[in-house]
Design an enzyme around this catalytic site. Structure first.
Site, PDB file in Angstrom:
ATOM      1  N   GLU A  49       2.590   6.872  -6.811  1.00  0.00           N
ATOM      2  CA  GLU A  49       1.116   6.944  -6.733  1.00  0.00           C
ATOM      3  C   GLU A  49       0.466   7.621  -7.937  1.00  0.00           C
ATOM      4  O   GLU A  49      -0.357   8.516  -7.779  1.00  0.00           O
ATOM      5  CB  GLU A  49       0.707   7.656  -5.435  1.00  0.00           C
ATOM      6  CG  GLU A  49       1.218   6.954  -4.195  1.00  0.00           C
ATOM      7  CD  GLU A  49       0.934   7.710  -2.901  1.00  0.00           C
ATOM      8  OE1 GLU A  49       0.336   8.793  -2.962  1.00  0.00           O
ATOM      9  OE2 GLU A  49       1.315   7.203  -1.831  1.00  0.00           O
ATOM     10  N   ASN A  91       6.420   3.368  -7.524  1.00  0.00           N
ATOM     11  CA  ASN A  91       5.944   3.042  -6.179  1.00  0.00           C
ATOM     12  C   ASN A  91       4.466   3.392  -6.041  1.00  0.00           C
ATOM     13  O   ASN A  91       4.041   4.471  -6.464  1.00  0.00           O
ATOM     14  CB  ASN A  91       6.770   3.869  -5.174  1.00  0.00           C
ATOM     15  CG  ASN A  91       6.590   3.437  -3.735  1.00  0.00           C
ATOM     16  OD1 ASN A  91       6.747   2.260  -3.422  1.00  0.00           O
ATOM     17  ND2 ASN A  91       6.262   4.374  -2.851  1.00  0.00           N
ATOM     18  N   HIS A 119       0.427  -0.750   2.632  1.00  0.00           N
ATOM     19  CA  HIS A 119      -0.219  -0.254   3.853  1.00  0.00           C
ATOM     20  C   HIS A 119      -1.489  -1.077   4.028  1.00  0.00           C
ATOM     21  O   HIS A 119      -2.499  -0.823   3.372  1.00  0.00           O
ATOM     22  CB  HIS A 119      -0.589   1.226   3.704  1.00  0.00           C
ATOM     23  CG  HIS A 119       0.572   2.148   3.655  1.00  0.00           C
ATOM     24  ND1 HIS A 119       1.402   2.361   4.743  1.00  0.00           N
ATOM     25  CD2 HIS A 119       1.058   2.925   2.660  1.00  0.00           C
ATOM     26  CE1 HIS A 119       2.334   3.241   4.415  1.00  0.00           C
ATOM     27  NE2 HIS A 119       2.158   3.590   3.160  1.00  0.00           N
ATOM     28  N   GLU A 178       6.554   0.305   2.234  1.00  0.00           N
ATOM     29  CA  GLU A 178       5.981   1.112   3.332  1.00  0.00           C
ATOM     30  C   GLU A 178       5.092   0.243   4.220  1.00  0.00           C
ATOM     31  O   GLU A 178       4.021   0.664   4.656  1.00  0.00           O
ATOM     32  CB  GLU A 178       5.182   2.293   2.754  1.00  0.00           C
ATOM     33  CG  GLU A 178       6.006   3.169   1.822  1.00  0.00           C
ATOM     34  CD  GLU A 178       5.254   4.382   1.291  1.00  0.00           C
ATOM     35  OE1 GLU A 178       4.192   4.721   1.834  1.00  0.00           O
ATOM     36  OE2 GLU A 178       5.754   5.001   0.341  1.00  0.00           O
ATOM     37  N   ASP A 220       2.977  -1.520   6.789  1.00  0.00           N
ATOM     38  CA  ASP A 220       2.398  -1.450   8.134  1.00  0.00           C
ATOM     39  C   ASP A 220       1.040  -2.121   8.062  1.00  0.00           C
ATOM     40  O   ASP A 220       0.406  -2.150   7.001  1.00  0.00           O
ATOM     41  CB  ASP A 220       2.326  -0.025   8.704  1.00  0.00           C
ATOM     42  CG  ASP A 220       1.680   1.001   7.792  1.00  0.00           C
ATOM     43  OD1 ASP A 220       0.994   0.605   6.829  1.00  0.00           O
ATOM     44  OD2 ASP A 220       1.839   2.203   8.049  1.00  0.00           O
TER      45      ASP A 220
END
Ligand code: G3I
Length: 469
Positions: free
Chosen positions: A166, A208, A245, A274, A276
């Site tokens: 990030e 990432n 996400h 990750e 979702d």
């Protein structure tokens, strides 16, 4: 064979050992015949059929929940510790390392034949208080020491690391995120990758981030250009992690496959790290998995939790299992897509479905001096561990600036340089000299540039001398 080639081949071998482990696990799992094809009945087994992983984030405290562990062991062939490898967990006090919870997750995963992604070595968030209070060289050295120690501890146990997490800002700027790490110098990301490479040459090294799913977003383009630049300059990066996400604010984008294939075309693997999706719509999960399966270098998917009740966003029910551990419609959609996947047997050169940006990679800013030479000075800072070190050398231009520079120093007896960056090198032990490369020779009066090198042995006691042209 060059060192770089050997490293690349070792990494490929590491990747395939992961795949082999996944395939072995898959073979042990239940399979049913669907027509003439063999369809796997669990996510991990199905993904393994095409050499991919299907994993989940795991917090250590859930390993004592038997209902949770039953699903984990049955369905997944890859694990990412949710918080336990982060900086605040692994180095709560400076130079005091704590691996208990992370080790428990790793041991559980390995006992089940699951691979482990390490998350994460350098991040602006979840820094322990001691690191939050550092800046400048002290922080840079602490970052390198952290990466070295943690990556060394888990060497041979994780197949991939989120080396940097990030680091780019949201919104339309395409800029780096402001953070204490960023303020140590724009090169902090590549230094983190080189340090991780030195500590674990066999792990895949990933960048990432979130909100890099939509191909046209400025943040996606900025990360793309960084990876392109790293590949062109030989910075050791192997993969890009798209957190994915998906919420109301950043839905699954229709150009997601373009994003995956465009990164892959740079010569890196792509991991969905990750995943979702708010309310877990089956269509959005289906499309996400379908896009990954269509890109040979999309090597796996990790969902960020097992059951909705395990999620960091549990109120949004974003996962594949409900709080009772029942499979949701999204689960069926994902499994069906995984079983439709094409094995990635073709060379990893999937063409992007839209043209990648042609913007040239950014080069470090150079300010042409008005005159020169005006002399220069150099200082060296070390990040050492038993048997090796990384040296960062700062070159400061004198009163008239430089058009080029040369830094010489004598390595202590027994020490040797193994590789250098942002400088040309002659010699690898005893007296060694580094000269500027094309983009960092010109330094304005009083300004600085940095280069670095990695060495074996003990590097303490080097005294650099600088001459300018
Ligand atoms: O363990 C303590 C507990 O003892 C304490 O009582 C409680 C009080 O708030 O906090 C607990 O720690 C929480 C920890 O999760 C474990 O549940 C932290 O407050 C909480 O901040 C932490 O959140 C994690 C978050 O990262 C922090 O940034 C989430 O679990 C984790 O899922 C999330 O993961 C991140 C990825 O690393 C990077 N990408 C985004 C993703 C979601 O934010």
């Amino acid at each position: 064979m060059t060192q770089q080639l050997r490293r690349k081949r070792t990494r490929i071998a590491a990747t395939w050992s992961v795949v082999a482990a996944g395939l072995a696990a898959a073979a042990a799992m239940t399979m049913v015949m669907a027509g003439t094809a063999t369809a796997a009945t669990t996510l991990g087994a199905s993904a393994a059929q095409t050499g991919r992983f299907f994993g989940t984030a795991v917090p250590a405290n859930k390993l004592s929940d038997s209902a949770y562990v039953t699903i984990l062991n049955r369905e997944f062939n890859q694990v990412t510790p949710e918080n336990e490898m982060k900086i605040d967990a692994t180095e709560p006090n400076q130079n005091q390392f704590s691996y208990g919870n992370a080790d428990r997750i790793v041991q559980h995963a390995r006992s089940q034949g699951m691979s482990v992604r390490g998350h994460t070595l350098a991040w602006h968030s979840q820094q322990p208080p001691w690191m939050q209070s550092l800046s400048g060289t002290a922080l840079r050295n602490a970052m390198n020491n952290h990466i070295t120690q943690v990556a060394t501890h888990f060497r041979g146990q994780v197949f991939a690391w989120d080396v940097v997490n990030e680091a780019f800002a949201d919104g339309g700027s395409g800029a780096r995120r402001d953070s204490n790490l960023q303020r140590t110098g724009n090169d902090w990301i590549e230094v983190a990758f080189r340090t991780a490479d030195a500590a674990d040459p066999n792990a895949l090294l990933c960048y990432n981030d979130y909100n890099i799913d939509n191909w046209t977003d400025a943040k996606t383009q900025a990360v793309y250009r960084m990876v392109q630049d790293f590949k062109q300059r030989g910075v050791p990066i192997d993969c890009v992690g798209l957190q994915s996400h998906f919420t109301g604010g950043s839905n699954y984008p229709s150009n997601y496959r373009t994003t995956l294939s465009s990164f892959a075309a740079l010569g890196v693997d792509v991991h969905i790290t990750e995943l979702d999706i708010r309310n877990a719509p089956a269509d959005a999960y289906r499309n996400t998995v379908r896009d990954c399966m269509a890109v040979a270098r999309c090597k796996g998917i990790t969902v960020w939790g097992v059951r909705d009740s395990d999620s960091w966003r549990s109120g949004e029910a974003p996962l594949l299992f409900n709080g009772s551990g029942q499979k949701k419609p999204a689960y069926d959609a994902v499994l069906a897509e995984l079983n439709n996947g094409v094995p990635p047997t073709t060379p990893p050169t999937t063409a992007p479905t839209s043209r990648p940006p042609t913007t040239p990679p950014t080069t470090p800013p150079t300010t042409p001096p008005t005159q020169g030479p005006g002399g220069c000075t150099a200082t060296v800072s070390l990040n050492s561990w038993q048997g090796g070190f990384v040296a960062t050398v700062r070159v400061t231009a004198g009163s008239s600036g430089t058009n080029g520079w040369s830094v010489s120093m004598t390595l202590p007896s027994g020490a040797a340089v193994t590789n250098a960056w942002s400088a040309n090198r002659s010699g690898n032990s005893g007296p060694v000299t580094f000269t500027n490369v094309s983009y960092n020779g010109r330094i304005a009066a009083g300004q600085t540039t940095e280069f670095g090198f990695q060495g074996t042995g003990v590097g303490t006691g080097m005294t650099p001398t600088c001459s300018a042209s």
